[in-house]
Motif scaffolding. Structure first.
Motif, PDB file in Angstrom:
ATOM      1  N   CYS A  91      46.212   7.117 -19.786  1.00 36.46           N
ATOM      2  CA  CYS A  91      46.100   7.564 -18.845  1.00 36.46           C
ATOM      3  C   CYS A  91      45.135   6.826 -17.878  1.00 36.46           C
ATOM      4  CB  CYS A  91      45.973   9.076 -18.478  1.00 36.46           C
ATOM      5  SG  CYS A  91      44.818   9.853 -19.487  1.00 36.46           S
ATOM      6  N   GLU A  92      44.804   7.256 -16.510  1.00 29.68           N
ATOM      7  CA  GLU A  92      43.497   6.671 -15.658  1.00 29.68           C
ATOM      8  C   GLU A  92      42.249   7.356 -16.325  1.00 29.68           C
ATOM      9  OE1 GLU A  92      43.161   4.540 -13.411  1.00 29.68           O
ATOM     10  OE2 GLU A  92      45.120   3.965 -13.929  1.00 29.68           O
ATOM     11  N   LYS A  93      42.322   8.557 -17.022  1.00 32.58           N
ATOM     12  CA  LYS A  93      40.962   8.922 -17.740  1.00 32.58           C
ATOM     13  C   LYS A  93      40.737   8.274 -18.771  1.00 32.58           C
ATOM     14  CE  LYS A  93      39.978  13.327 -17.419  1.00 32.58           C
ATOM     15  NZ  LYS A  93      40.002  14.942 -17.454  1.00 32.58           N
ATOM     16  N   HIS A  94      41.565   7.982 -19.479  1.00 27.97           N
ATOM     17  CA  HIS A  94      41.437   7.139 -20.956  1.00 27.97           C
ATOM     18  C   HIS A  94      40.787   5.734 -20.344  1.00 27.97           C
ATOM     19  CE1 HIS A  94      43.316   5.090 -24.447  1.00 27.97           C
ATOM     20  NE2 HIS A  94      42.061   5.065 -24.634  1.00 27.97           N
ATOM     21  N   GLU A 111      36.620   1.871 -20.067  1.00 25.66           N
ATOM     22  CA  GLU A 111      35.891   0.889 -19.338  1.00 25.66           C
ATOM     23  C   GLU A 111      34.344   1.093 -19.094  1.00 25.66           C
ATOM     24  OE1 GLU A 111      38.558   0.168 -15.752  1.00 25.66           O
ATOM     25  OE2 GLU A 111      39.893  -0.802 -17.119  1.00 25.66           O
ATOM     26  N   ASN A 112      34.133   2.372 -18.525  1.00 20.84           N
ATOM     27  CA  ASN A 112      32.798   2.577 -18.374  1.00 20.84           C
ATOM     28  C   ASN A 112      31.733   2.517 -19.534  1.00 20.84           C
ATOM     29  OD1 ASN A 112      33.121   3.312 -15.458  1.00 20.84           O
ATOM     30  ND2 ASN A 112      33.264   5.346 -15.920  1.00 20.84           N
ATOM     31  N   CYS A 113      32.418   2.797 -20.622  1.00 22.52           N
ATOM     32  CA  CYS A 113      31.736   2.596 -21.948  1.00 22.52           C
ATOM     33  C   CYS A 113      31.280   1.281 -22.308  1.00 22.52           C
ATOM     34  CB  CYS A 113      32.363   3.409 -23.246  1.00 22.52           C
ATOM     35  SG  CYS A 113      31.576   2.910 -24.669  1.00 22.52           S
ATOM     36  N   THR A 114      32.268   0.448 -22.072  1.00 24.83           N
ATOM     37  CA  THR A 114      32.127  -1.300 -22.271  1.00 24.83           C
ATOM     38  C   THR A 114      31.060  -1.652 -21.384  1.00 24.83           C
ATOM     39  OG1 THR A 114      34.210  -1.432 -23.162  1.00 24.83           O
ATOM     40  CG2 THR A 114      33.254  -3.417 -22.402  1.00 24.83           C
ATOM     41  N   ILE A 115      31.161  -1.362 -19.889  1.00 24.69           N
ATOM     42  CA  ILE A 115      30.418  -1.903 -19.114  1.00 24.69           C
ATOM     43  C   ILE A 115      28.843  -1.619 -19.102  1.00 24.69           C
ATOM     44  CG2 ILE A 115      29.915  -1.939 -16.443  1.00 24.69           C
ATOM     45  CD1 ILE A 115      32.014  -3.656 -17.004  1.00 24.69           C
ATOM     46  N   ASN A 116      28.875  -0.148 -19.472  1.00 22.09           N
ATOM     47  CA  ASN A 116      27.390   0.357 -19.445  1.00 22.09           C
ATOM     48  C   ASN A 116      26.554  -0.376 -20.859  1.00 22.09           C
ATOM     49  OD1 ASN A 116      27.758   2.287 -17.559  1.00 22.09           O
ATOM     50  ND2 ASN A 116      28.435   3.826 -19.124  1.00 22.09           N
ATOM     51  N   GLN A 117      27.327  -0.717 -21.787  1.00 20.77           N
ATOM     52  CA  GLN A 117      26.926  -1.539 -23.327  1.00 20.77           C
ATOM     53  C   GLN A 117      26.666  -3.044 -22.800  1.00 20.77           C
ATOM     54  OE1 GLN A 117      29.974   0.404 -25.861  1.00 20.77           O
ATOM     55  NE2 GLN A 117      28.210   0.590 -27.165  1.00 20.77           N
ATOM     56  N   GLU A 132      41.142  -6.399 -16.535  1.00 23.55           N
ATOM     57  CA  GLU A 132      41.315  -5.959 -15.203  1.00 23.55           C
ATOM     58  C   GLU A 132      40.376  -4.958 -14.661  1.00 23.55           C
ATOM     59  OE1 GLU A 132      45.153  -6.528 -12.813  1.00 23.55           O
ATOM     60  OE2 GLU A 132      45.978  -6.043 -14.814  1.00 23.55           O
ATOM     61  N   SER A 133      39.668  -4.685 -15.788  1.00 19.71           N
ATOM     62  CA  SER A 133      38.338  -3.461 -15.147  1.00 19.71           C
ATOM     63  C   SER A 133      37.463  -3.980 -14.178  1.00 19.71           C
ATOM     64  CB  SER A 133      37.572  -3.110 -16.501  1.00 19.71           C
ATOM     65  OG  SER A 133      37.094  -4.059 -17.194  1.00 19.71           O
ATOM     66  N   SER A 134      37.080  -3.098 -13.242  1.00 21.78           N
ATOM     67  CA  SER A 134      36.016  -3.365 -12.484  1.00 21.78           C
ATOM     68  C   SER A 134      34.788  -4.002 -13.079  1.00 21.78           C
ATOM     69  CB  SER A 134      35.656  -2.245 -11.624  1.00 21.78           C
ATOM     70  OG  SER A 134      34.591  -2.506 -10.701  1.00 21.78           O
ATOM     71  N   LYS A 135      34.482  -5.244 -12.321  1.00 22.14           N
ATOM     72  CA  LYS A 135      33.282  -5.928 -12.739  1.00 22.14           C
ATOM     73  C   LYS A 135      31.902  -5.797 -11.794  1.00 22.14           C
ATOM     74  CE  LYS A 135      35.643  -7.363 -16.319  1.00 22.14           C
ATOM     75  NZ  LYS A 135      35.253  -6.905 -17.749  1.00 22.14           N
ATOM     76  N   ASN A 136      32.201  -4.907 -10.903  1.00 21.91           N
ATOM     77  CA  ASN A 136      30.866  -4.987  -9.864  1.00 21.91           C
ATOM     78  C   ASN A 136      29.834  -4.370 -10.458  1.00 21.91           C
ATOM     79  OD1 ASN A 136      32.496  -5.516  -7.412  1.00 21.91           O
ATOM     80  ND2 ASN A 136      33.632  -3.661  -7.453  1.00 21.91           N
ATOM     81  N   ARG A 137      29.571  -3.540 -11.235  1.00 20.80           N
ATOM     82  CA  ARG A 137      28.529  -3.080 -11.759  1.00 20.80           C
ATOM     83  C   ARG A 137      27.698  -4.347 -12.691  1.00 20.80           C
ATOM     84  NH1 ARG A 137      29.359   1.407 -15.159  1.00 20.80           N
ATOM     85  NH2 ARG A 137      27.192   1.497 -15.423  1.00 20.80           N
ATOM     86  N   LEU A 167      24.283  -8.563 -36.697  1.00 22.89           N
ATOM     87  CA  LEU A 167      24.712  -7.300 -36.371  1.00 22.89           C
ATOM     88  C   LEU A 167      24.487  -6.506 -35.428  1.00 22.89           C
ATOM     89  CD1 LEU A 167      25.816  -6.268 -40.357  1.00 22.89           C
ATOM     90  CD2 LEU A 167      27.587  -7.493 -38.517  1.00 22.89           C
ATOM     91  N   HIS A 168      25.398  -5.806 -34.815  1.00 21.48           N
ATOM     92  CA  HIS A 168      24.912  -4.937 -33.439  1.00 21.48           C
ATOM     93  C   HIS A 168      25.862  -3.932 -33.207  1.00 21.48           C
ATOM     94  CE1 HIS A 168      24.188  -3.991 -29.285  1.00 21.48           C
ATOM     95  NE2 HIS A 168      23.048  -4.371 -29.314  1.00 21.48           N
ATOM     96  N   LYS A 169      25.378  -2.740 -32.966  1.00 18.67           N
ATOM     97  CA  LYS A 169      26.306  -1.707 -32.626  1.00 18.67           C
ATOM     98  C   LYS A 169      27.365  -2.315 -31.691  1.00 18.67           C
ATOM     99  CE  LYS A 169      24.117   0.344 -28.347  1.00 18.67           C
ATOM    100  NZ  LYS A 169      23.553   1.499 -27.889  1.00 18.67           N
ATOM    101  N   ASN A 170      28.763  -1.438 -32.128  1.00 14.82           N
ATOM    102  CA  ASN A 170      29.751  -2.040 -31.274  1.00 14.82           C
ATOM    103  C   ASN A 170      29.705  -1.699 -29.978  1.00 14.82           C
ATOM    104  OD1 ASN A 170      32.425  -3.310 -31.333  1.00 14.82           O
ATOM    105  ND2 ASN A 170      33.431  -1.359 -31.390  1.00 14.82           N
ATOM    106  N   ILE A 171      30.347  -2.759 -29.092  1.00 12.96           N
ATOM    107  CA  ILE A 171      30.559  -2.586 -27.476  1.00 12.96           C
ATOM    108  C   ILE A 171      32.095  -1.721 -27.539  1.00 12.96           C
ATOM    109  CG2 ILE A 171      30.884  -3.601 -25.512  1.00 12.96           C
ATOM    110  CD1 ILE A 171      28.877  -5.545 -26.169  1.00 12.96           C
TER     111      ILE A 171
END
Length: 222
Positions: free
Chosen positions: A16-19, A24-30, A48-53, A204-208
């Protein structure tokens, strides 16, 4: 449907949109944690996630994926964004200080991965970084992926939608592709050796991403 690219052009694995928003927010933040304002970045397999940030956190951002319909939609979306460049041809991008390949490696054959690693080595600037995330260990069970989604859906109140999406995925083209093509999996020693053999210094790094069973490797150019 014969390829993962065809699937991504027309479908999604989100419940769903919430998922979608959470992932997407988790990925962009990392990703933002790993860049600075002087970086020229390639987001390979950008989706297709937003790339503005992300674009606001770097000097230049290049987006590329091999799902042509997605790339065309991104070109329209970012046509007025001066520091976002959507590539139809990967060779038109130039050189980069950091390359992200987030949640892509599992959809590539080992041969394709090695070709791309060699290409990335050629376009990364001295001291540049290659970030490969969401690498699935060989012994990971699909049941763990389902458990991760269920746990996330309960804590974020989209459990029913998650269950229906799991059933939909099994019966959809995703299920057939996963059965026919599978997902590429790597033990840590194996992928580290591939990167070392091709001129990188991997660490090695923590997962994105949200899946803690998977892992990330950040590789420096020698």
């Amino acid at each position: 449907m014969k390829s993962w690219s065809e699937f991504w052009e027309n479908d999604t694995t989100y419940a769903c949109e919430k998922h979608k928003e959470i992932v997407e927010n988790c990925t962009i933040n990392q990703q933002i944690e790993l860049v600075n304002k002087n970086d020229t970045v390639l987001d390979f397999g950008c989706g297709e996630s937003s790339k503005n940030r992300l674009s606001n956190a770097v000097k230049e951002l290049y987006l590329y994926g091999d799902a042509n319909q997605i790339i065309q939609r991104l070109q329209k979306r970012y046509k007025n964004k001066k520091n976002i460049h959507v590539l139809l041809n990967i060779d038109k991008g130039g050189s980069y200080s950091i390359i992200f390949m987030c949640s892509v490696i599992q959809y590539l054959s080992k041969e394709d991965l090695i070709k791309k690693i060699k290409y990335f080595k050629g376009v990364l600037r001295p001291g540049g970084r290659l970030v490969i995330s969401d690498i699935i260990p060989k012994k990971t069970s699909p049941l763990k992926e389902i458990f991760t989604l269920i746990k996330l859906s309960i804590s974020n109140k989209f459990f029913i939608k998650a269950v229906f999406n799991i059933l939909r995925m099994i019966r959809s083209d995703y299920g057939y592709l996963r059965k026919d093509l599978g997902l590429s999996k790597y033990d840590k020693d194996e992928i580290l050796e591939i990167l070392k053999t091709n001129g990188f210094e991997p660490h090695l790094h923590k997962n994105i991403g949200l899946n803690k069973e998977r892992f990330c490797i950040i590789s420096l150019t020698e």
